[in-house]
Design a protein around this motif. Sequence first.
Motif, PDB file in Angstrom:
ATOM      1  N   SER A 276      52.485  50.259  47.225  1.00  0.00           N
ATOM      2  CA  SER A 276      51.551  50.158  48.345  1.00  0.00           C
ATOM      3  C   SER A 276      50.780  51.470  48.392  1.00  0.00           C
ATOM      4  O   SER A 276      51.317  52.517  48.037  1.00  0.00           O
ATOM      5  N   LEU A 277      49.533  51.437  48.802  1.00  0.00           N
ATOM      6  CA  LEU A 277      48.781  52.699  48.869  1.00  0.00           C
ATOM      7  C   LEU A 277      48.641  53.207  50.304  1.00  0.00           C
ATOM      8  O   LEU A 277      47.896  54.144  50.573  1.00  0.00           O
ATOM      9  N   ARG A 278      49.400  52.594  51.209  1.00  0.00           N
ATOM     10  CA  ARG A 278      49.345  53.086  52.591  1.00  0.00           C
ATOM     11  C   ARG A 278      49.829  54.547  52.641  1.00  0.00           C
ATOM     12  O   ARG A 278      50.753  54.913  51.926  1.00  0.00           O
ATOM     13  N   ASN A 279      49.167  55.330  53.475  1.00  0.00           N
ATOM     14  CA  ASN A 279      49.496  56.754  53.643  1.00  0.00           C
ATOM     15  C   ASN A 279      49.394  57.552  52.334  1.00  0.00           C
ATOM     16  O   ASN A 279      50.017  58.596  52.186  1.00  0.00           O
ATOM     17  N   ILE A 280      48.611  57.038  51.385  1.00  0.00           N
ATOM     18  CA  ILE A 280      48.588  57.638  50.046  1.00  0.00           C
ATOM     19  C   ILE A 280      48.087  59.097  50.074  1.00  0.00           C
ATOM     20  O   ILE A 280      48.495  59.918  49.256  1.00  0.00           O
ATOM     21  N   GLU A 281      47.235  59.406  51.032  1.00  0.00           N
ATOM     22  CA  GLU A 281      46.705  60.784  51.142  1.00  0.00           C
ATOM     23  C   GLU A 281      47.848  61.805  51.275  1.00  0.00           C
ATOM     24  O   GLU A 281      47.731  62.934  50.803  1.00  0.00           O
ATOM     25  N   ILE A 282      48.954  61.414  51.925  1.00  0.00           N
ATOM     26  CA  ILE A 282      50.009  62.389  52.226  1.00  0.00           C
ATOM     27  C   ILE A 282      51.291  62.167  51.418  1.00  0.00           C
ATOM     28  O   ILE A 282      52.289  62.835  51.645  1.00  0.00           O
ATOM     29  N   THR A 283      51.269  61.235  50.465  1.00  0.00           N
ATOM     30  CA  THR A 283      52.508  60.984  49.711  1.00  0.00           C
ATOM     31  C   THR A 283      52.469  61.559  48.297  1.00  0.00           C
ATOM     32  O   THR A 283      53.223  61.137  47.433  1.00  0.00           O
ATOM     33  N   PHE A 284      51.584  62.532  48.069  1.00  0.00           N
ATOM     34  CA  PHE A 284      51.531  63.185  46.756  1.00  0.00           C
ATOM     35  C   PHE A 284      52.844  63.902  46.484  1.00  0.00           C
ATOM     36  O   PHE A 284      53.540  64.251  47.434  1.00  0.00           O
ATOM     37  N   PRO A 285      53.242  64.196  45.273  1.00  0.00           N
ATOM     38  CA  PRO A 285      52.540  63.848  44.042  1.00  0.00           C
ATOM     39  C   PRO A 285      52.714  62.368  43.706  1.00  0.00           C
ATOM     40  O   PRO A 285      53.550  61.693  44.270  1.00  0.00           O
ATOM     41  N   TYR A 286      51.906  61.910  42.756  1.00  0.00           N
ATOM     42  CA  TYR A 286      51.772  60.471  42.517  1.00  0.00           C
ATOM     43  C   TYR A 286      52.429  59.989  41.229  1.00  0.00           C
ATOM     44  O   TYR A 286      52.632  60.748  40.300  1.00  0.00           O
ATOM     45  N   MET A 287      52.682  58.703  41.225  1.00  0.00           N
ATOM     46  CA  MET A 287      53.302  57.920  40.145  1.00  0.00           C
ATOM     47  C   MET A 287      54.830  58.084  40.203  1.00  0.00           C
ATOM     48  O   MET A 287      55.344  58.923  40.922  1.00  0.00           O
ATOM     49  N   HIS A 288      55.539  57.243  39.443  1.00  0.00           N
ATOM     50  CA  HIS A 288      56.997  57.160  39.594  1.00  0.00           C
ATOM     51  C   HIS A 288      57.692  58.491  39.346  1.00  0.00           C
ATOM     52  O   HIS A 288      58.773  58.735  39.874  1.00  0.00           O
ATOM     53  N   ASP A 289      57.064  59.359  38.533  1.00  0.00           N
ATOM     54  CA  ASP A 289      57.680  60.660  38.281  1.00  0.00           C
ATOM     55  C   ASP A 289      56.871  61.802  38.891  1.00  0.00           C
ATOM     56  O   ASP A 289      57.127  62.967  38.603  1.00  0.00           O
ATOM     57  N   GLY A 290      55.941  61.459  39.745  1.00  0.00           N
ATOM     58  CA  GLY A 290      55.190  62.485  40.466  1.00  0.00           C
ATOM     59  C   GLY A 290      54.368  63.388  39.570  1.00  0.00           C
ATOM     60  O   GLY A 290      54.081  64.533  39.909  1.00  0.00           O
ATOM     61  N   ARG A 291      53.900  62.866  38.450  1.00  0.00           N
ATOM     62  CA  ARG A 291      53.235  63.751  37.481  1.00  0.00           C
ATOM     63  C   ARG A 291      51.801  64.108  37.871  1.00  0.00           C
ATOM     64  O   ARG A 291      51.238  65.057  37.323  1.00  0.00           O
ATOM     65  N   LEU A 292      51.179  63.335  38.763  1.00  0.00           N
ATOM     66  CA  LEU A 292      49.787  63.601  39.124  1.00  0.00           C
ATOM     67  C   LEU A 292      49.719  64.171  40.537  1.00  0.00           C
ATOM     68  O   LEU A 292      50.258  63.580  41.478  1.00  0.00           O
ATOM     69  N   GLY A 293      49.055  65.306  40.672  1.00  0.00           N
ATOM     70  CA  GLY A 293      49.106  66.044  41.930  1.00  0.00           C
ATOM     71  C   GLY A 293      48.135  65.580  42.998  1.00  0.00           C
ATOM     72  O   GLY A 293      48.412  65.707  44.184  1.00  0.00           O
ATOM     73  N   THR A 294      46.982  65.068  42.578  1.00  0.00           N
ATOM     74  CA  THR A 294      45.943  64.746  43.571  1.00  0.00           C
ATOM     75  C   THR A 294      45.365  63.356  43.297  1.00  0.00           C
ATOM     76  O   THR A 294      45.533  62.800  42.204  1.00  0.00           O
ATOM     77  N   LEU A 295      44.647  62.837  44.283  1.00  0.00           N
ATOM     78  CA  LEU A 295      43.996  61.537  44.079  1.00  0.00           C
ATOM     79  C   LEU A 295      42.901  61.637  43.013  1.00  0.00           C
ATOM     80  O   LEU A 295      42.661  60.690  42.271  1.00  0.00           O
TER      81      LEU A 295
END
Length: 356
Positions: A276-295
């Motif tokens: 889900s992309l709800r609250n995506i602005e504040i749930t960084f880092p991204y992807m299953h292993d958190g490899r991407l820091g920003t949108l």
Amino acid sequence: MKITHYFILILLCWSCSSESGDADTIATDDSPMTVTNPLLDFTVPSNFPDATYSIIQNPPTEKGFELGKKLFYDGQLASDGVVSCGFCHIQSFAFTHHTHITSHGVDGQIGTRNAQPLHNLAFMNEFTWDGAATFLDTQPIIPITAEVEMNETVSNVIAKLNADDDYPTLFAEAFGSEGVSADRMFKALSQFMVMMVSANSKYDKLERGEAVTFTDEENAGRAVFDTKCASCHAGTLQTDQSYRNNGLPVDPEFNDIGRERVTGLPSDNRKFKVPSLRNIEITFPYMHDGRLGTLEDVLDFYTDGMEDSPTLDDQFRRPDGTLGLDITPEEKVQLIAFLKTLTDNDFIEDRRFAEF
Ligand code: HEC
Ligand code: HEC
């Protein structure tokens, strides 16, 4: 669905009634205890689908919710007495964890996956990045027993709770009879978690026809989203709840095979649940292993960062044989403006879920 009736539980004081077996001999201090335990109002927002969690089978009550909250924030669920659920799931980040890319548990052990947000769980069919948990009530067994998370056993946790000054009473008040058990602990945790409904973002208000308007940029971003993202990030929860390979290059350190771990099927290799992309602005880092820091990093990945593999989703194969989605720099800015309309400040500031 709206549940608003109230009920009252009459509890006999267990310590004395089990000793004496005779209510007449109960002293004043041990007189029958009356506990009011109102059902909480679990309402499905008008722009949401029906709940998948069976509220009827485990209806959240005031005492059950409070017990679930206390358990959620209690380090006794972990072997070191410190790493609570709330340690990795922090409310101000929509119950994700920020300081570490992948989560970080007992003795500083590092897991391989990024902690997921906890919101709208009552509407999900399966849980975790690969769907290893099919029922919310049993999901917490995973973090409690995982060596890299809470590194504990369920029976040890129950023994600790039984020996605690407060829990036996709190369990009895929440469930109407004496007894601390794993089943009740999981039910209480679920009562706390199903109440975590995030449905008051600007996007929700617009969907419900409330008095908000999108800027031109947000509207343009929504249009790009609908054509390029909504095939997977579908509907009001922005997930079709399927498992897909979105082309992330395999990290040689973790070599996470994703959904294949659950099904054993090579056709599920590298597939992860569409989040889900709800609250995506504040749930960084991204992807299953958190490899991407920003949108911005996420969108650059979608246009230029994919790696091919047999299970890559066909939507990412361009006619010329290259991989990725076509999104112009201007559209990226618009998309990010739209994604920020999914932030629900009421949810992250909701005192009901706060530790203190
Ligand atoms: C050490 C950090 C850590 C702790 C402690 C922890 N979690 Fe998690 N949680 C995670 C990670 C990482 C994931 C993703 C797991 C995966 O995909 O394998 C997750 C996933 C979840 C999910 C699935 C969410 C979804 O959308 O599918 C739920 C529910 C959850 N945790 C609840 C809990 C509860 C309840 C506790 C306490 C009993 C807890 N967690 C303790 C890190 C943690
Ligand atoms: C073919 C399906 C598919 C399409 C199309 C798609 N995504 Fe995704 N998206 C996924 C999957 C699967 C993941 C999780 C991948 C992982 O972590 O391994 C994901 C992850 C994400 C994340 C990270 C979420 C998090 O919690 O870490 C963001 C942000 C995101 N996508 C945004 C977008 C945007 C914006 C678009 C359109 C430009 C898009 N996605 C198009 C399937 C898709």
